[in-house]
Design a protein around this motif. Sequence first.
Motif, mmCIF file in Angstrom:
data_model
loop_
_atom_site.group_PDB
_atom_site.id
_atom_site.type_symbol
_atom_site.label_atom_id
_atom_site.label_comp_id
_atom_site.label_asym_id
_atom_site.label_seq_id
_atom_site.Cartn_x
_atom_site.Cartn_y
_atom_site.Cartn_z
ATOM 1 N N UNK B 1 0.839 -1.198 0.000
ATOM 2 C CA UNK B 1 0.000 0.000 0.000
ATOM 3 C C UNK B 1 0.876 1.250 0.000
ATOM 4 N N UNK B 2 0.507 2.190 -0.848
ATOM 5 C CA UNK B 2 1.229 3.460 -0.906
ATOM 6 C C UNK B 2 0.641 4.409 0.137
ATOM 7 N N UNK B 3 1.519 5.087 0.893
ATOM 8 C CA UNK B 3 1.048 6.017 1.924
ATOM 9 C C UNK B 3 1.883 7.282 1.845
ATOM 10 N N UNK B 4 1.242 8.444 1.892
ATOM 11 C CA UNK B 4 1.989 9.711 1.898
ATOM 12 C C UNK B 4 1.310 10.711 2.815
ATOM 13 N N UNK B 5 2.120 11.627 3.320
ATOM 14 C CA UNK B 5 1.544 12.676 4.164
ATOM 15 C C UNK B 5 0.920 13.756 3.289
ATOM 16 N N UNK B 6 -0.004 14.493 3.862
ATOM 17 C CA UNK B 6 -0.615 15.629 3.170
ATOM 18 C C UNK B 6 0.462 16.618 2.726
ATOM 19 N N UNK B 12 4.236 17.672 -4.080
ATOM 20 C CA UNK B 12 4.178 17.083 -5.427
ATOM 21 C C UNK B 12 3.351 17.927 -6.394
ATOM 22 N N UNK B 13 2.240 18.487 -5.894
ATOM 23 C CA UNK B 13 1.312 19.153 -6.807
ATOM 24 C C UNK B 13 1.414 20.667 -6.718
ATOM 25 N N UNK B 14 2.427 21.139 -5.964
ATOM 26 C CA UNK B 14 2.630 22.580 -5.892
ATOM 27 C C UNK B 14 1.499 23.308 -5.196
ATOM 28 N N UNK B 15 0.949 22.710 -4.117
ATOM 29 C CA UNK B 15 -0.150 23.336 -3.394
ATOM 30 C C UNK B 15 0.284 23.749 -1.998
ATOM 31 N N UNK B 16 -0.597 24.499 -1.333
ATOM 32 C CA UNK B 16 -0.281 24.963 0.026
ATOM 33 C C UNK B 16 -1.140 24.258 1.050
ATOM 34 N N UNK B 85 -4.289 11.087 -7.607
ATOM 35 C CA UNK B 85 -4.754 9.722 -7.889
ATOM 36 C C UNK B 85 -3.661 8.904 -8.564
ATOM 37 N N UNK B 86 -2.863 9.549 -9.420
ATOM 38 C CA UNK B 86 -1.763 8.835 -10.081
ATOM 39 C C UNK B 86 -0.689 8.378 -9.088
ATOM 40 N N UNK B 87 -0.552 9.126 -7.987
ATOM 41 C CA UNK B 87 0.421 8.710 -6.965
ATOM 42 C C UNK B 87 0.015 7.357 -6.392
#
Lengths: 333, 333, 333
Positions: B1-6, B12-16, B85-87
Amino acid sequence: MIEESVASLAERIGGQVVGDGSVRITGVADLRAAGPADLGFVRDARYADLVASSRAGCVLVRAPLEHPVAQIVVRDPAAAFARVAQVFHPLPQASRHDVHPTAVVDPSAELQEPVRVGAHAVIESGARIGAGTVIGSGAFVGPGVQVGEDCVLQHHVVLHEGTRLGNRVVLQACTVVGSDGFGYARDGAEWVRIPQLGGVVLGDDVELGAQCTVDRGALGDTRIGRGTKIDNMVHVGHNCVLGEDCLLAAFSALGGSTILGDRVTFGGHICTAGHIKIASDVRVGGNSGIIADIPEKGDYMGYPVLPKGRWMRAMVGIGKLAERGSPRRGAGE
Amino acid sequence: MIEESVASLAERIGGQVVGDGSVRITGVADLRAAGPADLGFVRDARYADLVASSRAGCVLVRAPLEHPVAQIVVRDPAAAFARVAQVFHPLPQASRHDVHPTAVVDPSAELQEPVRVGAHAVIESGARIGAGTVIGSGAFVGPGVQVGEDCVLQHHVVLHEGTRLGNRVVLQACTVVGSDGFGYARDGAEWVRIPQLGGVVLGDDVELGAQCTVDRGALGDTRIGRGTKIDNMVHVGHNCVLGEDCLLAAFSALGGSTILGDRVTFGGHICTAGHIKIASDVRVGGNSGIIADIPEKGDYMGYPVLPKGRWMRAMVGIGKLAERGSPRRGAGE
Amino acid sequence: MIEESVASLAERIGGQVVGDGSVRITGVADLRAAGPADLGFVRDARYADLVASSRAGCVLVRAPLEHPVAQIVVRDPAAAFARVAQVFHPLPQASRHDVHPTAVVDPSAELQEPVRVGAHAVIESGARIGAGTVIGSGAFVGPGVQVGEDCVLQHHVVLHEGTRLGNRVVLQACTVVGSDGFGYARDGAEWVRIPQLGGVVLGDDVELGAQCTVDRGALGDTRIGRGTKIDNMVHVGHNCVLGEDCLLAAFSALGGSTILGDRVTFGGHICTAGHIKIASDVRVGGNSGIIADIPEKGDYMGYPVLPKGRWMRAMVGIGKLAERGSPRRGAGE
């Protein structure tokens, strides 16, 4: 590398040499890109300047040009160019017998040597393959299928039981011949499958593009006549009978029992309802829908099709309707 | 399972990040169905109630919402959602070198490790496959074909000789690239095949659906530009040149030598005649037929295509014609 | 050879024997071609002469005819004829367990004996195949795919992960189920792929022609209801939901999230925009384009579709436009 003299090429295509017939030719090219061992063509004398500035070793012409380059005079330079191009770029042909060790060939299949059979191809019991034929990787030739001489079945082609191919038939990749026709009888809400018991017969020199489907007949055979050429993703329904030398562009869908005469040409994306009969020498423009017989030769277009001139006038009329259709003329454009 | 923090996803997506960036995310979901380890999105503040009633662990938003949930602020939440979703659902990629023992790989083919090659696949002489690429079962890669890095060739794909793929190209099942173009010269009643000598070039990030066909060029190459996406059962004729970032829905058929600019979008079931040129940023509605150049960007529709607003007015006019067309108004409905 | 008595056939189809029930039947045929061991049919008493002149051993009729031949009286002779034809020409079925030695079957796949698996087929981990099912050469069954009993997967069929088939499902050659749906989010000029996470569910007795594509859902499943029959080269986009007993002719393209009720019938070459809802018992004529919901049952045609009677009147009007469209009437025809 294939090399031929101008004189020898002239003999092949029934043309007359003007100038040096001993020039050696090894390929074909557009006159702008041609080198001294290339053959090019011009449709007529209007393109004489193109010849003058070209480095080509030989030019196909309709009438001799005032120019020192070797020329071959032929009735139709474009068609002759295609024939010469085939000399230097022939279709794949089996020159020695070569069956890939991973191919699965039933012992009762008859392969007339030489044939070439690619990796993972499958040839079932009683199939018969003519000499010179090339069968691509992963192709499937069903039980009892007959394939003529010098045919090319590209990779992943599927020929179901009941299929018979003439000589020099070319099928591009993934084309399916002999799939079950779409026949169902309605019984209340339910659709009852009607077994499809016929076969498919493709005449000599028939060529089908990639991803086509030709369904087997319900009782008799589905037939495509000698010399007919079909583009990619064309569907030929059960019991269709196509004449000779027809030309069908991509995405044509022939409903069941469509009958085409000889030399019928279809632009792309054309659909015929079932049981339609179309006369020889009819030409239908792309994107048309045919829901009634076309008994007379000529040019047609539209949905439903009209004679082409009439359709074009109707389109003018529709364009005018657009101007009357709304008080907010121009809005949204 | 892939897991990542917010926080990591935001980077990754250049957001804040707004709120707790340490929340662990393992998937994406519609906000109604999302659980505490899922990330969802809302297009704008009108959907704030949806966020309030959701159990999602993180929400992509255009502007911060008054709500305790972890949020990532991005310019375009829908596009950012696709990237996240691709992540969690990446395309297949070869992480270790794995060639199935039933695959037939010519010794002269060059496979940059790692690649994955499925059962019964065939890779011919001189082909070159970039690292990370996955080749499905039964796929065929012809002689000298070049496939870039991180490509996905699904099952039964056929790449003929002369095909060159960039990086990250995705081809769904049974798609055929490099089949012979549909070129014949008429000679009397007979059609003479014109050998097709060009290739096909697909740029980086091109994606084709299932059962597509892209024909090789007659002399030059057929080309599809970087980032262009094509749906199932689309046919690209010989010598077509498609620009970058185009989007073509299912059953489009591009006649030979069609030229598309950049960012052209086609609805489904569209047909172009050959030698048509369409400007960048043209958008054509489904089921249209294009028989003339479209030199200006904008929205078009119909057969033959009109500017969309004009077509819609014409359709109003045709509806009115129906009322005038027969004295037996209403009959048959 | 399969042989049955008239009495036994009558019992199978729920008909009543008139005349000699002990006659032995070995096949079906058109009455004109039938021999003494063949069964034929007539739609009604108007064809009594055909019966009188036929050599058939048995005739299906709606009401008894004054003729000595053995007859079976049924409500619908055409549908009953299809059912009898299936007795003599059943679909392929696995009667003994037979997995070709070149097939690649993962040890964790579950094959309920007997099944037949053709040469070079691939069955991945965790797939489950019901008893009686026949899998053609080169077919691919992905990880975890579920195939019911007595199904027929013809050669080169591809079933991607996430596909579930009911019983008696028939897929003609090269059909692809579970390919990725066509979903992209626009981000500036770039198209960002939206991972397609759903599956495909085909109900009992669904039949698809050759070269079809059914895309997996984006989140939920794409579904085709029990008994629906689909012709060659039909595309079903992601998240479509088709009802029961629909009938779709060749080249139909259903845009994403199209919803069809039950018993919907489509002629060939029909295109629906995405997110269209079509009521049960709607029938649409060939070559139509559907860009809005059809909430009421009935017959429709055209692009955009109109009620069929209204469309036919509009076509009369367009024909008249052609006569007004140009002063040079008749020119070009």
